[in-house]
Design a protein around this motif. Structure first.
Motif, PDB file in Angstrom:
ATOM      1  N   VAL A   7       0.930  -1.181  -0.091  1.00 63.13           N
ATOM      2  CA  VAL A   7       0.057  -0.036   0.142  1.00 63.13           C
ATOM      3  C   VAL A   7       0.802   1.292  -0.049  1.00 63.13           C
ATOM      4  O   VAL A   7       1.736   1.473   0.729  1.00 63.13           O
ATOM      5  N   VAL A   8       0.668   2.048  -1.174  1.00 67.38           N
ATOM      6  CA  VAL A   8       1.375   3.234  -0.964  1.00 67.38           C
ATOM      7  C   VAL A   8       0.805   4.568  -0.618  1.00 67.38           C
ATOM      8  O   VAL A   8      -0.604   4.747  -1.532  1.00 67.38           O
ATOM      9  N   ARG A   9       0.859   4.986   0.545  1.00 67.42           N
ATOM     10  CA  ARG A   9       0.301   6.096   1.030  1.00 67.42           C
ATOM     11  C   ARG A   9       0.789   7.562   0.309  1.00 67.42           C
ATOM     12  O   ARG A   9       1.949   7.766   0.272  1.00 67.42           O
ATOM     13  N   GLN A  10      -0.333   8.417  -0.288  1.00 65.67           N
ATOM     14  CA  GLN A  10       0.002   9.622  -0.927  1.00 65.67           C
ATOM     15  C   GLN A  10      -0.895  10.655  -0.598  1.00 65.67           C
ATOM     16  O   GLN A  10      -2.132  10.277  -1.115  1.00 65.67           O
ATOM     17  N   ARG A  11      -0.554  11.736  -0.060  1.00 60.71           N
ATOM     18  CA  ARG A  11      -1.366  12.752   0.095  1.00 60.71           C
ATOM     19  C   ARG A  11      -1.697  13.423  -1.164  1.00 60.71           C
ATOM     20  O   ARG A  11      -0.717  13.612  -1.785  1.00 60.71           O
ATOM     21  N   ALA A  12      -2.752  13.796  -1.165  1.00 67.14           N
ATOM     22  CA  ALA A  12      -3.361  14.767  -2.239  1.00 67.14           C
ATOM     23  C   ALA A  12      -3.920  16.061  -2.049  1.00 67.14           C
ATOM     24  O   ALA A  12      -4.717  16.425  -1.045  1.00 67.14           O
ATOM     25  N   PHE A  35     -11.949   8.632   7.380  1.00 71.20           N
ATOM     26  CA  PHE A  35     -11.522   7.962   8.521  1.00 71.20           C
ATOM     27  C   PHE A  35     -10.966   9.065   9.387  1.00 71.20           C
ATOM     28  O   PHE A  35      -9.744   9.763   8.771  1.00 71.20           O
ATOM     29  N   ALA A  36     -11.005   9.052  10.613  1.00 73.17           N
ATOM     30  CA  ALA A  36     -10.061  10.059  11.534  1.00 73.17           C
ATOM     31  C   ALA A  36      -9.973  11.454  10.886  1.00 73.17           C
ATOM     32  O   ALA A  36      -8.893  11.916  11.147  1.00 73.17           O
ATOM     33  N   GLY A  37     -10.841  12.022  10.485  1.00 69.64           N
ATOM     34  CA  GLY A  37     -11.065  13.448   9.914  1.00 69.64           C
ATOM     35  C   GLY A  37     -10.157  13.474   8.599  1.00 69.64           C
ATOM     36  O   GLY A  37     -10.003  14.659   8.237  1.00 69.64           O
ATOM     37  N   VAL A  38     -10.135  12.537   7.795  1.00 65.86           N
ATOM     38  CA  VAL A  38      -9.207  12.569   6.469  1.00 65.86           C
ATOM     39  C   VAL A  38     -10.414  11.799   5.579  1.00 65.86           C
ATOM     40  O   VAL A  38     -10.877  10.999   5.895  1.00 65.86           O
ATOM     41  N   ASP A  53      -3.930  19.303   8.230  1.00 64.06           N
ATOM     42  CA  ASP A  53      -2.544  19.023   8.406  1.00 64.06           C
ATOM     43  C   ASP A  53      -2.402  17.957   9.379  1.00 64.06           C
ATOM     44  O   ASP A  53      -1.734  16.867   9.379  1.00 64.06           O
ATOM     45  N   GLU A  54      -2.916  18.263  10.578  1.00 64.88           N
ATOM     46  CA  GLU A  54      -2.668  17.542  11.783  1.00 64.88           C
ATOM     47  C   GLU A  54      -3.494  15.955  11.518  1.00 64.88           C
ATOM     48  O   GLU A  54      -2.782  14.905  11.744  1.00 64.88           O
ATOM     49  N   ALA A  55      -4.465  15.928  10.853  1.00 61.78           N
ATOM     50  CA  ALA A  55      -5.174  14.500  10.533  1.00 61.78           C
ATOM     51  C   ALA A  55      -4.598  13.713   9.575  1.00 61.78           C
ATOM     52  O   ALA A  55      -4.055  12.657   9.756  1.00 61.78           O
ATOM     53  N   VAL A  59      -2.059   9.866   9.142  1.00 61.50           N
ATOM     54  CA  VAL A  59      -2.380   8.864   8.132  1.00 61.50           C
ATOM     55  C   VAL A  59      -1.023   8.746   7.282  1.00 61.50           C
ATOM     56  O   VAL A  59      -0.704   7.435   7.039  1.00 61.50           O
ATOM     57  N   ALA A  60      -0.335   9.864   7.234  1.00 60.53           N
ATOM     58  CA  ALA A  60       1.111   9.831   6.487  1.00 60.53           C
ATOM     59  C   ALA A  60       2.350   9.166   7.194  1.00 60.53           C
ATOM     60  O   ALA A  60       3.240   8.572   6.550  1.00 60.53           O
ATOM     61  N   GLY A  61       1.865   9.051   8.507  1.00 59.25           N
ATOM     62  CA  GLY A  61       2.997   8.403   9.359  1.00 59.25           C
ATOM     63  C   GLY A  61       3.397   6.950   9.050  1.00 59.25           C
ATOM     64  O   GLY A  61       2.714   6.577   8.201  1.00 59.25           O
TER      65      GLY A  61
END
Length: 74
Positions: A7-12, A35-38, A53-55, A59-61
């Motif tokens: 699974v590749v996490r990518q912020r958009a 999920f969780a504000g995202v 940003d915080e949420a 997810v990105a961590g």
């Protein structure tokens, strides 16, 4: 033990704009959920996400969003 998937996490910044690109890239249809504000979209091996940003940092961590147990080991 074999790796069966990744699974590749990518912020958009704009999830609605990003999803069609990843659908075309993978040939898969996105599944969207929150999920969780995202807001997230799963497209093939990509997990796209957008939100404050915080949420988004959670997810990105490097930690997994969910815990799972390996039922079979090879």
């Amino acid at each position: 033990m074999a790796i069966e998937s990744v699974v590749v996490r990518q912020r958009a910044e704009d999830l609605d704009a990003a999803v069609p690109f990843y659908e075309k890239l993978t040939g898969s249809t996105a599944s969207r959920f929150a999920f969780a504000g995202v807001t997230l979209a799963s497209v093939g091996p990509f997990l796209l996400f957008s939100g404050p940003d915080e949420a988004s940092q959670r997810v990105a961590g490097g930690r997994p969003l969910w815990r799972w147990q390996t039922w079979t080991q090879r």
